[in-house]
Design an enzyme around this catalytic site. Structure first.
Site, short mmCIF file in Angstrom:
data_model
loop_
_atom_site.label_atom_id
_atom_site.label_comp_id
_atom_site.label_asym_id
_atom_site.label_seq_id
_atom_site.Cartn_x
_atom_site.Cartn_y
_atom_site.Cartn_z
N HIS A 227 1.51 7.11 6.00
CA HIS A 227 2.90 7.56 6.26
C HIS A 227 3.29 7.04 7.64
O HIS A 227 3.21 5.84 7.89
CB HIS A 227 2.90 9.09 6.13
CG HIS A 227 4.25 9.74 6.07
ND1 HIS A 227 5.43 9.06 6.00
CD2 HIS A 227 4.60 11.07 6.07
CE1 HIS A 227 6.44 9.93 5.95
NE2 HIS A 227 5.96 11.16 6.00
N HIS A 266 5.68 0.76 -0.65
CA HIS A 266 6.37 2.05 -0.57
C HIS A 266 6.37 2.71 -1.93
O HIS A 266 6.46 2.01 -2.94
CB HIS A 266 7.81 1.83 -0.07
CG HIS A 266 8.40 3.07 0.51
ND1 HIS A 266 9.02 4.01 -0.26
CD2 HIS A 266 8.42 3.53 1.78
CE1 HIS A 266 9.40 5.00 0.52
NE2 HIS A 266 9.04 4.74 1.76
N ASP A 320 7.84 0.60 8.97
CA ASP A 320 6.80 0.57 10.00
C ASP A 320 6.39 -0.84 10.38
O ASP A 320 5.72 -1.02 11.39
CB ASP A 320 5.57 1.35 9.51
CG ASP A 320 5.88 2.81 9.36
OD1 ASP A 320 6.49 3.37 10.29
OD2 ASP A 320 5.55 3.40 8.32
C1 LIG Z 1 3.01 3.45 1.17
C2 LIG Z 1 1.93 3.45 0.11
C3 LIG Z 1 0.93 4.57 0.43
C4 LIG Z 1 2.56 3.70 -1.24
O1 LIG Z 1 1.54 3.77 -2.12
P1 LIG Z 1 1.62 4.20 -3.66
O2 LIG Z 1 2.99 4.41 -4.12
O3 LIG Z 1 0.65 5.29 -3.85
O4 LIG Z 1 1.14 2.87 -4.32
P2 LIG Z 1 -0.33 2.49 -4.68
O5 LIG Z 1 -1.24 2.74 -3.53
O6 LIG Z 1 -0.66 3.18 -5.97
O7 LIG Z 1 -0.19 0.93 -4.89
C5 LIG Z 1 0.30 0.31 -6.05
C6 LIG Z 1 -0.27 -1.11 -6.10
O8 LIG Z 1 0.25 -1.85 -4.99
C7 LIG Z 1 -0.80 -2.24 -4.11
N1 LIG Z 1 -0.36 -1.98 -2.74
C8 LIG Z 1 0.51 -1.04 -2.33
N2 LIG Z 1 0.69 -1.11 -1.01
C9 LIG Z 1 -0.06 -2.12 -0.59
C10 LIG Z 1 -0.31 -2.68 0.69
N3 LIG Z 1 0.28 -2.17 1.76
N4 LIG Z 1 -1.15 -3.70 0.78
C11 LIG Z 1 -1.76 -4.21 -0.30
N5 LIG Z 1 -1.58 -3.74 -1.54
C12 LIG Z 1 -0.74 -2.70 -1.67
C13 LIG Z 1 -1.98 -1.33 -4.45
O9 LIG Z 1 -3.21 -1.90 -4.12
C14 LIG Z 1 -1.78 -1.17 -5.93
O10 LIG Z 1 -2.22 -2.34 -6.57
P3 LIG Z 1 -2.89 -2.30 -8.05
O11 LIG Z 1 -1.80 -1.79 -8.96
O12 LIG Z 1 -3.28 -3.71 -8.29
O13 LIG Z 1 -4.04 -1.35 -7.94
C15 LIG Z 1 1.19 2.10 0.10
O14 LIG Z 1 2.09 1.07 -0.19
C16 LIG Z 1 0.44 1.82 1.38
O15 LIG Z 1 -0.68 2.30 1.56
N6 LIG Z 1 1.06 1.04 2.32
C17 LIG Z 1 0.43 0.77 3.59
C18 LIG Z 1 0.68 1.92 4.55
C19 LIG Z 1 2.10 1.96 5.02
O16 LIG Z 1 2.66 0.97 5.44
N7 LIG Z 1 2.67 3.17 4.99
C20 LIG Z 1 4.01 3.41 5.46
C21 LIG Z 1 4.92 3.72 4.34
S1 LIG Z 1 6.59 3.82 4.92
#
Ligand SMILES: CC(C)(COP(=O)(O)OP(=O)(O)OC[C@H]1O[C@@H](n2cnc3c(N)ncnc32)[C@H](O)[C@@H]1OP(=O)(O)O)[C@@H](O)C(=O)NCCC(=O)NCCS
Length: 386
Positions: A227, A266, A320
């Protein structure tokens, strides 16, 4: 009735994805189009024409203020900026504490020192939200100075929220561009629908707990790297990558290891985060002013390669990604990035909890039970593995 994994009466959404948990008129995200609005105003319009104090009013009251209304709110925020009662505690905190832990603890302490702590009226709840919004910059700036061995600086009420924060942090009045960018930073982070920290704050208030407990919960949730804590990690990543040439090999290895790339992806946006678009412009402008600073160039290359590799999955830069580069250019310590997010988001959390209380219902979801049933209790002396 017990809920078992076999039950087909319920739908399970891991991470509550797609679950509608409340009705709100505060902010709206169209994740496919890359649109964010606060109370019907696009984030682009607000970033261009508004200021953080006006956004606080807009989020809390639902409409833009008249001049006297804005003045009244601005004066209240100024009145609440000082935090004498908290200072002995802030001074006593370990100098190696993470500023986000300081913020969380300080807001919790506000619940102890608040003169109206036992008043749960609607009007006082609003005042408590304003107290947190007003004091957070002072808390963050004071701790940052204290840990560096410097004396905290008294707020300057001739300055607006963003200017005063930079002044209290650095001990000198900011230049126009830095103050403007900080104000925009505050505007862009002020609210974002039913995100994890807002939900957390709402869960807490739904038990009819107090404003400070609720906002403390929000801060604790924002801290995590998935987050608000991502902005700090983005900078660490860019520094680790070090050069534009190293972007591809670094990302290839990280993606191969299935590591999450900070500042990308996201739950709601599949399109480019509109806040990131605005911040990218400032990151570029500030980067160009700083000769020899490669952060923006590395960042842009990371974006380009990430879009090539995973853009088709809807993984794009989020707020971010460029906020870290911008804040770094403003000379702000990396571990103060997430506290800046918290300073701003306090207005959003406050608005959501006050709105939710208008027709409160306790949040109480259920879990699918996948543990054992009908276990036989064995006295401790008869258990194996003594
Ligand atoms: C924000 C976040 C938690 C959302 O996650 P989510 O909705 O739960 O999505 P998931 O983690 O299930 O990811 C879905 C797919 O995208 C990929 N993915 C998502 N964000 C990614 C990232 N930042 N880098 C690499 N791969 C990513 C996942 O590996 C997954 O791939 P798969 O389907 O092949 O397994 C996630 O994108 C993330 O961890 N981002 C990095 C942290 C970040 O920048 N957070 C700030 C958000 S404003």
């Amino acid at each position: 009735m017990s809920i078992s994994p076999e039950s087909d009466e319920i739908k399970y959404a891991k991470g509550l994805e797609g679950v509608i948990a409340a009705i709100s008129g505060i902010s709206f995200i169209d994740g496919d189009q890359g649109i964010l609005v606060y109370r019907g105003f696009s984030i682009e319009t607000l970033a261009k024409h508004s200021n953080y104090e006006e956004i606080v009013y807009l989020l809390l009251h639902g409409e833009l203020p008249t001049r006297p209304e804005l003045e009244e709110l601005t004066n209240k925020l100024k009145e609440y900026r000082t935090c004498e009662a908290l200072m002995p505690s802030i001074r006593s905190f370990p100098k190696d504490a993470h500023p986000m832990d300081v913020v969380r603890s300080a807001v919790s302490l506000m619940g102890i020192y608040c003169p109206d702590k036992f008043d749960f009226s609607k009007e006082i709840k609003m005042q408590k939200v304003l107290r947190v919004v007003a004091k957070l910059p002072s808390i963050v700036a004071s701790y940052d100075r204290i840990r560096k061995g410097l004396e905290p600086i008294e707020p300057d009420n001739s300055l607006n929220h963003a200017e005063n924060f930079l002044y209290m942090l650095n001990g000198e009045k900011p230049d126009e561009l830095s103050a403007k960018i900080m104000d925009i930073m505050f505007i862009l982070h002020a609210d974002h629908g039913m995100n994890a920290s807002t939900f957390s704050a709402m869960v807490t208030i739904s038990t009819l707990s107090d404003v400070y407990s609720s906002l403390t919960a929000g801060i604790g949730t924002l801290k995590g790297p998935l987050h608000g804590g991502a902005n700090e990690r983005v900078l660490k990543m860019l520094r680790e990558i070090k050069s534009v040439d190293n972007v591809k090999p670094w990302l290839d290895e990280a993606l191969e290891e299935r590591r999450k790339i900070m500042g990308f992806g996201h739950r709601v946006y599949r399109a480019y985060d509109p806040r990131a678009k605005i911040l990218k412009k400032y990151a570029k402008q500030l980067g160009e002013q700083k000769q020899g600073d490669l952060l923006f160039e590395i960042g842009e290359k990371v974006e380009e390669y990430m879009l090539e590799k995973v853009g088709a999955k809807g993984i794009q830069p989020n707020v971010d990604f460029y906020s870290g580069i911008v804040l770094n250019h403003l000379g702000i310590a990396t571990d103060v990035f997430t506290p800046i997010f918290a300073i701003s988001r306090s207005a959003g959390w406050g608005s959501h909890i006050l709105e939710y209380l208008e027709s409160n219902r306790l949040f109480r979801p259920r879990a699918i039970y996948n543990g054992p049933y009908h276990q036989e209790y064995i006295e401790i002396e008869n258990r194996e593995g003594e």
